[in-house]
Design a protein around this motif. Structure first.
Motif, PDB file in Angstrom:
ATOM      1  N   VAL A 312       1.310  -0.519  -0.105  1.00 54.54           N
ATOM      2  CA  VAL A 312      -0.005  -0.111  -0.280  1.00 54.54           C
ATOM      3  C   VAL A 312       0.783   0.664  -0.408  1.00 54.54           C
ATOM      4  O   VAL A 312       2.131   1.202   1.137  1.00 54.54           O
ATOM      5  CB  VAL A 312      -0.837  -0.126   1.646  1.00 54.54           C
ATOM      6  N   CYS A 313       0.609   1.608  -1.076  1.00 53.77           N
ATOM      7  CA  CYS A 313       2.083   3.206  -0.619  1.00 53.77           C
ATOM      8  C   CYS A 313       1.110   4.039   0.453  1.00 53.77           C
ATOM      9  O   CYS A 313       0.318   3.948   1.621  1.00 53.77           O
ATOM     10  CB  CYS A 313       1.533   4.145  -1.862  1.00 53.77           C
ATOM     11  N   LYS A 314       1.678   4.991   0.348  1.00 55.45           N
ATOM     12  CA  LYS A 314       2.615   5.548   1.795  1.00 55.45           C
ATOM     13  C   LYS A 314       0.766   6.400   2.049  1.00 55.45           C
ATOM     14  O   LYS A 314       0.191   6.544   3.396  1.00 55.45           O
ATOM     15  CB  LYS A 314       3.544   6.704   1.891  1.00 55.45           C
ATOM     16  N   PRO A 315       1.142   7.906   1.382  1.00 54.94           N
ATOM     17  CA  PRO A 315      -0.879   8.065   1.234  1.00 54.94           C
ATOM     18  C   PRO A 315      -2.033   6.993   1.791  1.00 54.94           C
ATOM     19  O   PRO A 315      -2.733   7.999   2.390  1.00 54.94           O
ATOM     20  CB  PRO A 315      -0.845   8.878   0.307  1.00 54.94           C
ATOM     21  N   CYS A 316      -2.032   6.104   0.980  1.00 56.51           N
ATOM     22  CA  CYS A 316      -3.176   5.549   1.213  1.00 56.51           C
ATOM     23  C   CYS A 316      -3.299   4.611   2.284  1.00 56.51           C
ATOM     24  O   CYS A 316      -4.277   4.632   3.563  1.00 56.51           O
ATOM     25  CB  CYS A 316      -3.413   4.048   0.087  1.00 56.51           C
ATOM     26  N   TYR A 317      -2.146   4.264   3.003  1.00 55.41           N
ATOM     27  CA  TYR A 317      -1.912   3.837   4.371  1.00 55.41           C
ATOM     28  C   TYR A 317      -1.941   4.989   5.440  1.00 55.41           C
ATOM     29  O   TYR A 317      -3.063   4.400   6.735  1.00 55.41           O
ATOM     30  CB  TYR A 317       0.251   3.795   4.648  1.00 55.41           C
TER      31      TYR A 317
END
Length: 386
Positions: A312-317
């Motif tokens: 999962v990408c950092k913004p979505c995390y």
């Protein structure tokens, strides 16, 4: 391109997506152009091969009384043998929760395993996502090869019945392959030897006299299995409808046979036929499929976090998965230090990890946790609790 539910992200088989008709088409296509064409029929309107499942309906005897309903049991699949008593014995030797009785837990188990063990995208290029012409050609060759060399369907027979016909059957179906093993096994036995002296290839336990056994032609008729032991060597699940793949002395389900031959993309669940792919987190990925499982942005060169084995990408995390700080009630960035106790989290800073009573910083200090609160002393705990 993903073979998962958009909402809960679990596999399609968990939602019973395919109808029985669609599943029968999938297995029918698997058996097309093989020696198992007797198990399929072609529809008159479009010529699509359909799997002819052997459905077995048993009527249990009931006392001859008035107003007594007849008790019937329908198996959604049963071994295609002429002797129904043998088929009934086979079914009873399976674990009860795996017997495919219509409307039961066992029927659901069979359907789920059919989806898992024989994915349509392992045999049909049209079910795959954006294959190049070269990849389609490679896949067709791969499927043709495993149909010729590995695919088989088990036979249910009594061991004594097989011994007298093993040599002829191997000669008829396989040429010379496997004959010497079968004949050798027969020569070692005396004419009056009983079925109880046969042992299961998997568990090595002796077969009970009169019990049916499962044979795999590609393994040779000198090997046999208990019905409950005819399982994939990788996942240990029953081989659905006795459909197996034989390789290096082992039985495989379709999925795990293909995994032993080709890398499988963790993003789309398809086999990889391209020379270029990436490996990350112990898994293989098509280059364009190593992307965030929430927003699908490509992760090459980007910071990502693994959530339930999915990147999962950092913004979505931060937006969807990050722990919430008990101190400031904001999401905790995956790259910053935090303090965790039970299911509670804090930023590891002087501003957040504080005594819930006197606001003393507790980093590096002893503390007393109480339901998401932390205290520096018994006095502070008593003061707050009162």
């Amino acid at each position: 391109f993903r073979k998962i539910c958009r909402n809960c992200k679990c596999g399609q088989e968990e939602h019973d997506v395919l109808t029985s008709n669609e599943e029968d088409r999938k297995v029918g296509k698997l058996f097309e152009d093989t020696k198992y064409t007797t198990l399929i029929a072609k529809l008159k309107n479009d010529g699509i091969p359909m799997y002819k499942r052997n459905v077995m309906i048993l009527t249990n005897p009931v006392p001859a009384k008035k107003n007594v309903s007849i008790n019937t049991v329908t198996y959604e699949w049963a071994p295609p043998v002429q002797n129904q008593t043998l088929a009934r014995q086979y079914m009873q030797m399976l674990p009860k929760e795996k017997q495919p009785v219509a409307g039961s837990e066992g029927a659901q188990y069979r359907k789920k395993q059919l989806a898992k063990q024989l994915p349509a995208h392992d045999q049909d290029p049209s079910k795959c996502h954006e294959l190049s012409p070269n990849e389609v050609k490679q896949m067709e060759q791969f499927v043709k090869k495993y149909k010729n060399e590995a695919l088989g369907v088990g036979d249910v027979k009594l061991p004594g019945e097989v011994e007298t016909r093993a040599a002829d059957k191997n000669n008829l179906n396989n040429g010379d392959r496997g004959t010497s093993a079968a004949v050798g096994a027969m020569e070692d036995k005396s004419p009056d030897q009983k079925a109880s002296q046969y042992s299961c290839y998997r568990c090595k336990l002796i077969m009970k006299e009169g019990d049916p056994a499962v044979y795999a032609e590609r393994a040779g008729y000198d090997k046999l299995w208990h019905p409950a032991c005819f399982v994939c060597c990788t996942c240990s699940e029953l081989l659905v409808d006795m459909i197996y793949f034989w390789k290096n002395g082992n039985l495989y389900c379709g999925r795990h046979y293909c995994d032993s031959e080709k890398p499988r993309c963790a993003g789309c669940d398809e086999l990889i036929f391209s020379n270029e792919y990436t490996q990350a987190e112990g898994q293989n990925w098509h280059l364009k499929h190593f992307c965030c499982f929430d927003c699908d942005c490509v992760l090459a060169g980007e910071i990502y976090v693994m959530v339930n084995d999915k990147p999962v990408c950092k913004p979505c995390y931060v937006k969807n998965h990050a722990a919430i700080c008990q101190g400031c009630h904001n999401a905790i960035d995956p790259e910053v230090q935090r303090v965790t106790y039970n299911n509670f989290n804090w930023h590891a800073t002087q501003e957040c990890f504080l005594c819930s009573c006197c606001s003393k910083c507790l980093i590096g200090q002893k503390f007393m946790p109480v339901e998401g609160m932390v205290f520096c002393s018994v006095e502070c705990k008593k003061k707050m609790m009162s």
